[in-house]
Design an enzyme around this catalytic site. Structure first.
Site, short mmCIF file in Angstrom:
data_model
loop_
_atom_site.label_atom_id
_atom_site.label_comp_id
_atom_site.label_asym_id
_atom_site.label_seq_id
_atom_site.Cartn_x
_atom_site.Cartn_y
_atom_site.Cartn_z
N CYS A 79 0.82 -1.22 0.00
CA CYS A 79 0.00 0.00 0.00
C CYS A 79 0.84 1.26 0.00
O CYS A 79 1.84 1.33 0.71
CB CYS A 79 -0.85 0.08 1.26
SG CYS A 79 -1.96 -1.28 1.44
N ARG B 12 -12.15 0.34 -5.82
CA ARG B 12 -11.76 0.31 -4.41
C ARG B 12 -11.17 1.64 -3.96
O ARG B 12 -11.25 2.04 -2.83
CB ARG B 12 -10.73 -0.81 -4.19
CG ARG B 12 -10.34 -0.98 -2.75
CD ARG B 12 -9.49 -2.22 -2.56
NE ARG B 12 -9.60 -2.69 -1.20
CZ ARG B 12 -8.81 -2.32 -0.21
NH1 ARG B 12 -7.82 -1.49 -0.43
NH2 ARG B 12 -9.00 -2.79 1.00
P1 XMP Z 1 -0.73 -7.29 3.36
O1 XMP Z 1 0.11 -6.47 4.30
O2 XMP Z 1 -1.27 -8.50 4.01
O3 XMP Z 1 -1.99 -6.36 3.04
O4 XMP Z 1 -0.03 -7.56 2.09
C1 XMP Z 1 -3.08 -6.79 2.29
C2 XMP Z 1 -4.17 -5.74 2.33
O5 XMP Z 1 -3.74 -4.53 1.72
C3 XMP Z 1 -4.87 -3.83 1.18
N1 XMP Z 1 -4.54 -3.49 -0.20
C4 XMP Z 1 -4.13 -2.28 -0.59
N2 XMP Z 1 -4.02 -1.11 0.08
N3 XMP Z 1 -3.24 -0.05 -1.89
C5 XMP Z 1 -3.59 0.01 -0.57
O6 XMP Z 1 -3.50 1.10 0.01
C6 XMP Z 1 -3.33 -1.19 -2.63
O7 XMP Z 1 -3.01 -1.23 -3.81
C7 XMP Z 1 -3.82 -2.36 -1.95
N4 XMP Z 1 -4.09 -3.61 -2.36
C8 XMP Z 1 -4.52 -4.28 -1.27
C9 XMP Z 1 -6.05 -4.75 1.31
O8 XMP Z 1 -6.80 -4.31 2.41
C10 XMP Z 1 -5.41 -6.10 1.55
O9 XMP Z 1 -6.25 -7.00 2.23
#
Ligand code: XMP
Length: 492
Positions: free
Chosen positions: A311, A407
């Site tokens: 993120c 999203r």
């Molecule tokens: P981890 O740390 O487990 O996080 O890899 C997965 C979670 O990250 C969110 N997610 C995103 N958040 N930009 C964001 O700000 C993105 O591109 C993105 N893609 C996923 C989502 O909540 C996921 O479960």
């Protein structure tokens, strides 16, 4: 000694998991008596508190089956057409044994001209249509094909006519027993008279080498419990219809800032139209965001903004919250309404899971922790000598080009700005192996805290019995491996 969570999290700091550490409490039970049973949402019960993220490099049908098989749940992503997403739900629901199968199908009038067709399978499945989800007519083995003096012959001239198969509701033990009894090294798996998989002895043996599977997360329909994500656009109502028809048990509304008129209207719509379906709202990180979604009717809340490993939301938008603070704050309010909280993002080890659950979460949702596993979508490649798989943020430009921009509300904006990155993660092996080991580590953490269940951990934190402290930078360094020239990190 130490601080109560209530005091620590009300001092104006945004803490994440690594910032805080629990003080040990009192042990009066063995590790194995720790119960990790929990709820994802009001009505979805799980045996372990693990959820796979709705991301296109994390959860499709194989991951959903594996997560349910270990007692958690997978949420199928929505970065594809509604009918394709519904097909992934159906595919997960149609399977019982968590085998990974990629069969080659041919019709009787086809010819097999190259041995490449046998590359990943000992048999080719012959079906009426020459594709999967069609009636099984027979098998072609590699050795039968090799014996052909002339490879140009059509399959029906030499295939073994056979409709021998097992039903898709056979679990792994039944498939194994069948293969043993019939002395076969593979058998087709059939669902509603149509072939869907080829179970090979090799694959069955692979899974049998992992920790023994329990009952898994099975719903009232006798099938795996499966969730799916949708966005907050008008057309997502139609998407949901497809998903409900496919049999989803829970829907997750996927939004990086869930406290919006779009989401609140959508939650109300879903609760009215499908009163039996649990709805998980989010994402939220504050008490007031959470209150709005609970009031709208959310059965579960997903917590986290910008804490995910891929993120960039906090950098791009200056909005978010440290994940430990976010989970503690939201859980403290959600628990009053009996709404379970999902700690979403930022989990990179079992200690983070212990922290999330103890601070009030009922489950953890993981992206990077599960990406790179055998069950994650995508193929392995090599990078600098490491076996890796792609893992990308759903707000990365690459993913948004495929449609996941909803999203991040980018669909309503004229210019697209990324809130995530594309990367690679190391091969972690099978979820069927590392999740049970991770849960054992979580149980040990719970034991140190004197918490024999999630409920007991929540009670201990809310009664101010469990104490914690903030770690300085030096304390964090000390808490990790340090002072060695080199070492090998192997946990199990
Ligand atoms: P981890 O740390 O487990 O996080 O890899 C997965 C979670 O990250 C969110 N997610 C995103 N958040 N930009 C964001 O700000 C993105 O591109 C993105 N893609 C996923 C989502 O909540 C996921 O479960």
């Amino acid at each position: 000694d130490g601080f109560a969570a209530q005091r620590l999290f009300n001092q104006g700091y945004s803490y994440t998991y690594d910032d805080v550490i629990f003080l040990p409490h009192y042990i009066d039970f063995p590790t194995d008596s720790v119960q990790l049973g929990t709820r994802l949402s009001r009505n979805i019960r799980l045996t372990i508190p693990c959820v796979s993220s709705p991301m296109d490099t994390v959860t499709e049908s194989h991951m959903a089956v594996a997560m349910a098989a270990v007692g958690g749940i997978g949420i199928i992503h929505s970065n594809l057409d509604p009918t394709d997403q519904a097909a992934l739900v159906k595919a997960a629901k149609a399977r019982r044994a968590p085998i990974l199968s990629n069969p080659v199908f041919r019709s009787p009038s086809d010819r097999i001209s190259s041995e490449d067709d046998f590359e990943s399978n000992p048999y080719i499945l012959v079906t009426e249509s020459g594709a999967g989800r069609s009636k099984l007519l027979g098998y072609v083995s590699k050795s039968d094909w090799e014996k052909l003096p002339e490879k140009e012959v059509k399959i029906y001239d030499y295939m073994a006519n056979s409709s021998e198969s097992v039903s898709s509701d056979f679990d792994l033990d039944r498939i194994a027993a069948y293969l043993d009894e019939k002395r076969r090294d593979a058998v087709a798996i059939v669902n509603d008279d149509e072939v869907i998989d080829l179970a090979t002895k090799e694959e069955v043996e692979r899974i049998k080498g992992y920790p023994k599977l329990g009952a898994g997360t099975v719903g009232g329909d006798g099938k795996w419990v499966v969730g799916a994500a949708i966005g907050t656009r008008e057309q997502d109502k139609e998407r949901l219809e497809h998903l409900v028809k496919a049999g989803i048990n829970v829907v997750v509304i996927d939004s990086s800032q869930g406290n919006s008129i779009y989401q609140i209207d959508l939650i109300k719509h879903i609760k009215l139209r499908y009163p039996e379906l649990d709805v998980v709202g989010g994402n939220v990180v504050t008490i007031s965001q959470a209150q709005n979604l609970i009031q709208a009717g959310a059965d579960g809340l997903r917590v986290g903004m910008g804490s995910g490993s891929i993120c960039t939301t906090q950098e791009v938008c200056a909005v978010g919250r440290g994940q430990a603070t976010a989970v503690y704050k939201v859980a403290s309010i959600a628990s009053q309404s009996g709404v379970p909280v999902i700690a979403d993002g930022g989990i990179s080890n079992s200690g983070h899971i212990v922290k999330a659950l103890t601070l009030g979460a009922s489950t953890v949702m993981m992206g990077s922790f599960l990406a790179g596993s055998t069950e994650a979508p995508g193929t392995y490649e090599y990078q600098n000598g490491h076996r890796v798989k792609k893992y990308r943020g759903m707000g990365s430009l690459e993913a948004m080009t495929k449609g996941s921009d909803a999203r991040y509300l980018g669909d309503k904006a004229k210019l697209k700005i990324a809130q995530g990155v594309v990367g690679k993660v190391a091969d972690k092996g099978s979820v069927l192996k590392f999740i049970p080991y991770t849960m054992q580590a979580v149980k040990q953490g719970f034991q140190d805290l004197g918490a024999s269940s999630l409920q007991s951990a929540h009670d201990l934190i809310r009664s101010n019995t469990l104490r914690l402290e903030v770690r300085t930078g030096a304390a964090q360094v000390e808490g990790g491996v340090h002072g060695l020239v080199s070492y090998e990190k192997k946990s199990f």
